[in-house]
Motif scaffolding. Sequence first.
Motif, PDB file in Angstrom:
ATOM      1  N   VAL A 360       0.852  -1.197   0.000  1.00 40.01           N
ATOM      2  CA  VAL A 360       0.000   0.000   0.000  1.00 40.01           C
ATOM      3  C   VAL A 360       0.887   1.247   0.000  1.00 40.01           C
ATOM      4  N   HIS A 361       1.903   1.186   0.872  1.00 42.84           N
ATOM      5  CA  HIS A 361       2.861   2.300   0.901  1.00 42.84           C
ATOM      6  C   HIS A 361       4.210   1.730   0.506  1.00 42.84           C
ATOM      7  N   ALA A 362       4.535   1.826  -0.760  1.00 42.81           N
ATOM      8  CA  ALA A 362       5.783   1.231  -1.247  1.00 42.81           C
ATOM      9  C   ALA A 362       6.980   2.108  -0.897  1.00 42.81           C
ATOM     10  N   GLY A 363       8.128   1.454  -0.717  1.00 38.54           N
ATOM     11  CA  GLY A 363       9.376   2.169  -0.504  1.00 38.54           C
ATOM     12  C   GLY A 363      10.053   2.451  -1.833  1.00 38.54           C
ATOM     13  N   PRO A 364      11.192   3.126  -1.803  1.00 36.67           N
ATOM     14  CA  PRO A 364      11.840   3.541  -3.059  1.00 36.67           C
ATOM     15  C   PRO A 364      12.369   2.376  -3.896  1.00 36.67           C
ATOM     16  N   ASP A 365      12.654   1.211  -3.269  1.00 34.38           N
ATOM     17  CA  ASP A 365      13.245   0.097  -4.014  1.00 34.38           C
ATOM     18  C   ASP A 365      12.219  -0.920  -4.503  1.00 34.38           C
ATOM     19  N   ALA A 366      10.931  -0.617  -4.321  1.00 36.61           N
ATOM     20  CA  ALA A 366       9.901  -1.622  -4.619  1.00 36.61           C
ATOM     21  C   ALA A 366       9.989  -2.126  -6.052  1.00 36.61           C
ATOM     22  N   ALA A 367      10.347  -1.250  -6.982  1.00 36.40           N
ATOM     23  CA  ALA A 367      10.327  -1.640  -8.395  1.00 36.40           C
ATOM     24  C   ALA A 367      11.691  -2.103  -8.906  1.00 36.40           C
ATOM     25  N   VAL A 368      12.707  -2.086  -8.051  1.00 34.49           N
ATOM     26  CA  VAL A 368      14.050  -2.525  -8.475  1.00 34.49           C
ATOM     27  C   VAL A 368      14.059  -4.053  -8.566  1.00 34.49           C
ATOM     28  N   ALA A 369      14.886  -4.585  -9.501  1.00 32.92           N
ATOM     29  CA  ALA A 369      14.935  -6.050  -9.650  1.00 32.92           C
ATOM     30  C   ALA A 369      15.526  -6.685  -8.390  1.00 32.92           C
ATOM     31  N   ILE A 370      14.929  -7.795  -7.962  1.00 31.22           N
ATOM     32  CA  ILE A 370      15.352  -8.432  -6.711  1.00 31.22           C
ATOM     33  C   ILE A 370      16.815  -8.886  -6.779  1.00 31.22           C
ATOM     34  N   ASP A 371      17.267  -9.368  -7.951  1.00 31.89           N
ATOM     35  CA  ASP A 371      18.653  -9.834  -8.035  1.00 31.89           C
ATOM     36  C   ASP A 371      19.630  -8.675  -7.845  1.00 31.89           C
ATOM     37  N   THR A 372      19.221  -7.475  -8.262  1.00 34.40           N
ATOM     38  CA  THR A 372      20.084  -6.303  -8.082  1.00 34.40           C
ATOM     39  C   THR A 372      20.221  -5.990  -6.591  1.00 34.40           C
ATOM     40  N   VAL A 373      19.067  -5.979  -5.914  1.00 35.82           N
ATOM     41  CA  VAL A 373      19.071  -5.645  -4.487  1.00 35.82           C
ATOM     42  C   VAL A 373      19.810  -6.730  -3.697  1.00 35.82           C
ATOM     43  N   ALA A 374      19.498  -8.007  -3.983  1.00 32.45           N
ATOM     44  CA  ALA A 374      20.080  -9.114  -3.208  1.00 32.45           C
ATOM     45  C   ALA A 374      21.587  -9.193  -3.430  1.00 32.45           C
ATOM     46  N   ALA A 375      22.042  -9.021  -4.690  1.00 31.15           N
ATOM     47  CA  ALA A 375      23.478  -9.114  -4.983  1.00 31.15           C
ATOM     48  C   ALA A 375      24.230  -8.055  -4.189  1.00 31.15           C
ATOM     49  N   ASP A 376      23.671  -6.869  -4.152  1.00 35.47           N
ATOM     50  CA  ASP A 376      24.322  -5.779  -3.433  1.00 35.47           C
ATOM     51  C   ASP A 376      24.437  -6.104  -1.945  1.00 35.47           C
ATOM     52  N   ARG A 377      23.357  -6.650  -1.394  1.00 29.62           N
ATOM     53  CA  ARG A 377      23.368  -6.963   0.035  1.00 29.62           C
ATOM     54  C   ARG A 377      24.348  -8.097   0.339  1.00 29.62           C
ATOM     55  N   ILE A 378      24.359  -9.122  -0.505  1.00 32.31           N
ATOM     56  CA  ILE A 378      25.261 -10.263  -0.274  1.00 32.31           C
ATOM     57  C   ILE A 378      26.712  -9.766  -0.296  1.00 32.31           C
ATOM     58  N   ARG A 379      26.999  -8.935  -1.289  1.00 36.12           N
ATOM     59  CA  ARG A 379      28.354  -8.400  -1.418  1.00 36.12           C
ATOM     60  C   ARG A 379      28.740  -7.587  -0.170  1.00 36.12           C
ATOM     61  N   ARG A 380      27.811  -6.726   0.273  1.00 40.87           N
ATOM     62  CA  ARG A 380      28.122  -5.859   1.417  1.00 40.87           C
ATOM     63  C   ARG A 380      28.303  -6.666   2.700  1.00 40.87           C
ATOM     64  N   VAL A 381      27.388  -7.599   2.934  1.00 39.03           N
ATOM     65  CA  VAL A 381      27.470  -8.356   4.197  1.00 39.03           C
ATOM     66  C   VAL A 381      28.741  -9.211   4.207  1.00 39.03           C
ATOM     67  N   HIS A 382      29.070  -9.802   3.053  1.00 36.29           N
ATOM     68  CA  HIS A 382      30.302 -10.600   2.986  1.00 36.29           C
ATOM     69  C   HIS A 382      31.510  -9.712   3.296  1.00 36.29           C
ATOM     70  N   ARG A 383      31.534  -8.528   2.675  1.00 36.49           N
ATOM     71  CA  ARG A 383      32.676  -7.630   2.879  1.00 36.49           C
ATOM     72  C   ARG A 383      32.785  -7.220   4.348  1.00 36.49           C
ATOM     73  N   ARG A 384      31.643  -6.942   4.947  1.00 31.98           N
ATOM     74  CA  ARG A 384      31.637  -6.540   6.357  1.00 31.98           C
ATOM     75  C   ARG A 384      32.139  -7.690   7.249  1.00 31.98           C
ATOM     76  N   MET A 385      31.726  -8.917   6.910  1.00 31.97           N
ATOM     77  CA  MET A 385      32.184 -10.070   7.701  1.00 31.97           C
ATOM     78  C   MET A 385      33.687 -10.263   7.570  1.00 31.97           C
ATOM     79  N   VAL A 386      34.184 -10.083   6.340  1.00 33.61           N
ATOM     80  CA  VAL A 386      35.627 -10.237   6.117  1.00 33.61           C
ATOM     81  C   VAL A 386      36.375  -9.195   6.958  1.00 33.61           C
ATOM     82  N   ARG A 387      35.839  -7.979   6.954  1.00 33.50           N
ATOM     83  CA  ARG A 387      36.501  -6.908   7.712  1.00 33.50           C
ATOM     84  C   ARG A 387      36.466  -7.213   9.216  1.00 33.50           C
TER      85      ARG A 387
END
Lengths: 517, 251
Positions: A360-387
């Motif tokens: 009903v109240h969509a956020g700014p990323d609602a229409a972005v492709a899920i693989d784009t959003v997920a890839a970014d998150r996987i990359r960031r969390v992995h990098r943070r864990m490595v650090r």
Amino acid sequence: MTPTPTQLLLPPSLDRAAAVELLAERLALEVGRARTEDRVLLDSFDGRLRAAGLRAERPPGRRDGGVLTVHEPGAPPRRVEVEPARRLLASELPAGPVRRRLDDVLEMRALVPVVRLRSSVLPLGVLNGDAKTVVRLVIERAEAVADSKRLPLAPRLAVEPVLGYDDEHARTLGILRDRLGLEPAGHDLFDEAVMAVGGRPGGVSSKPRVPLAPGTRAAAAAAAVLSALAGITEANVPGTLADLDTEFLHDLRVAVRRARAVLRELDGVHEAGHRAHVRGELKWIQGLTGPVRDLDVQLLGWDTLVAPLPPERAAELEPLRGLLQRRRARELTRLRRGLRSARFDAALAAWRELATTEPVHAGPDAAVAIDTVAADRIRRVHRRMVRDGSAIDDDSPPEALHDLRKRGKELRYLLELFGGLFEPKVVKPMVKTLKDLQDVLGSFQDGAVESDMLRDLRDELAAEPGGPAALIALGPALDALVAGQQDARDEFADRFAPFAAPEQRALVRDSFPKRSR
Amino acid sequence: MKVVATYSIKGGVGKTSAAVNLGTLAARDGLRTLIWDLDPQGAASFLFRIKPKVKGGGRRLIRGKRDPLEVMKGTDVLGLDLLPADFSYRHLDIELDKRKQPLQRLSKVLDALDGDYDLAILDCAPSISLVSESVFSAADLLLVPIVPSTLSVRTFEQLQGFLADTGPPGPAVLGFLSMVDRRKKLHRELTESLPATLPAVSDTVIPSASVVELMGVRRAPVVSTLPRSPAAIAYAALWARVRDTLDALPD
């Protein structure tokens, strides 16, 4: 390899005598004694027996007592007399073949009724020239029984091979299919019975199986995953309330935790206020369900706790188990109250509302492709864990490992829920190294939680009958826990190294692209 | 998998009858059971209407060149399978003698079946030989039929002496009186005295009964065809004793 049993459909118009007559025209038969069977099929909630090719049943009524029979293709039926009980756990069955067979398959899961089936059964033997049975046949006309309704199922002819007589089995099947025109049944009789009463063959999995295609809008993907997780949560509530086994609560908690992870990782998909409200409520559910789960972990790990102790010392620790059980009973009452509360219902409703394809109240990323959003998150969390992991050394506080484990869970959920969008040859080894790392971090953390909880119980334990002796026995048990924790910590560097290796980091960078904003 | 051998130096004392009836009762109790017919005469195979022949040859099986599961046959009793006899077993002694570690050969064949069965019953040919010693090495329990005669009792004691001399770990031994005719005074006396004087002898007595002899005609275990007959009831009691003995043995 022995052929597997087959089920063929018999024409519904053919009664039993006519069916035997038809078969006898083509096969040398020995006709067994007809019998009626009325049984309740049992399985764990997640269908472990079916997955292992086993079938358990007991007669209906008698307040769930009676003879429990376990069937396995090619093996004799295993039977055991069970007393009426609130729940049916393999570990609580009398010692013998049934318990031996079920223990490893069911682990801590209880057997629960799946469907009631009434049948008329006629066993037949196909004989060779020596009058030896070389194939077993069973004519079965069955109906599923639910709420006093009887739902007739398609009549069957089961064809069961006899070891060492594969040719005869193939010949018999050929005659039945080609000469008599009998068609294979689409579903096993028991699966059909389960479906007839509205159930799901194979039970309820704790894993959300949501196939996602690359390019799917993040809002739609989040909706599908959140909806599946809400379904798993709701499905596990009755078993948690009835306290049938520890895994209902565990699976409920994991589903809630996964939902929290989705909301955290896909933070731009939903409107911020609505998302924050649901996240808060999910956190409340985690808090509500945590104490019973912590005590379950203690009680499930009891044998491990007492393993380092000599038997007489282990026996002296029993008052501690009694204390844990009583505490659990108290916490369970609190948990039940919470799960039956209006707040819990409202939390689930808000969760469901969030899990709509078009928020009903969509956020700014609602229409972005899920693989784009997920890839970014996987990359960031992995990098943070490595650090964070690279900064851990022998002097780091336990919290550093604890925080790293929390990040690891985040990454694990991302890979579990969205890993299907990426190359399996990248995701699979990544999950493997992550799992290896999480195992040692988990052992370290569980040891800490367990020893803290046991230390907190010391005063209460001292006041129990047999408390002083239990306290003395607790000392070496705690020492062993601490030693196990240290072992896990010593292993950390070896497990972390492949996870954070330069080639692994490069692979993550290449496979999970950074999102351009 | 536990291994029981029905064994006697003498022939015609009820070894095969015990093997097929106890095997049937074990399967009925939910144990995945196999009978290995080691007697070249193939009496157990005959009783189950199974050809006394090992596909590919019995020698290859003993040499470990044949997967025993591939030559196993299902009997008419659900959960009871048979490793059939083979005429080549008449030279089993010679075959074993040619192999390295001859006493371990039968155990090795059985090891390959460990996860598939809960109980193996070896139905042995009457003799005292290298095959017998190989059976002693493989078995957890020797089940010895004793016909009620002074000589049979002496033979049973000799067997116990032999196993004691061989030293541990040997199989447990359980004797039982077989083919007992209560009309005969000596049979009655031994039935009373033997279990009392020899703890390794069960007080379960298998009667000399025409229904047992008729098994050869009906080609089925008496516990299946006439489960309420005194002989079938006696086998059930013997099975209960065997099961308790096996349960008490370490894994």
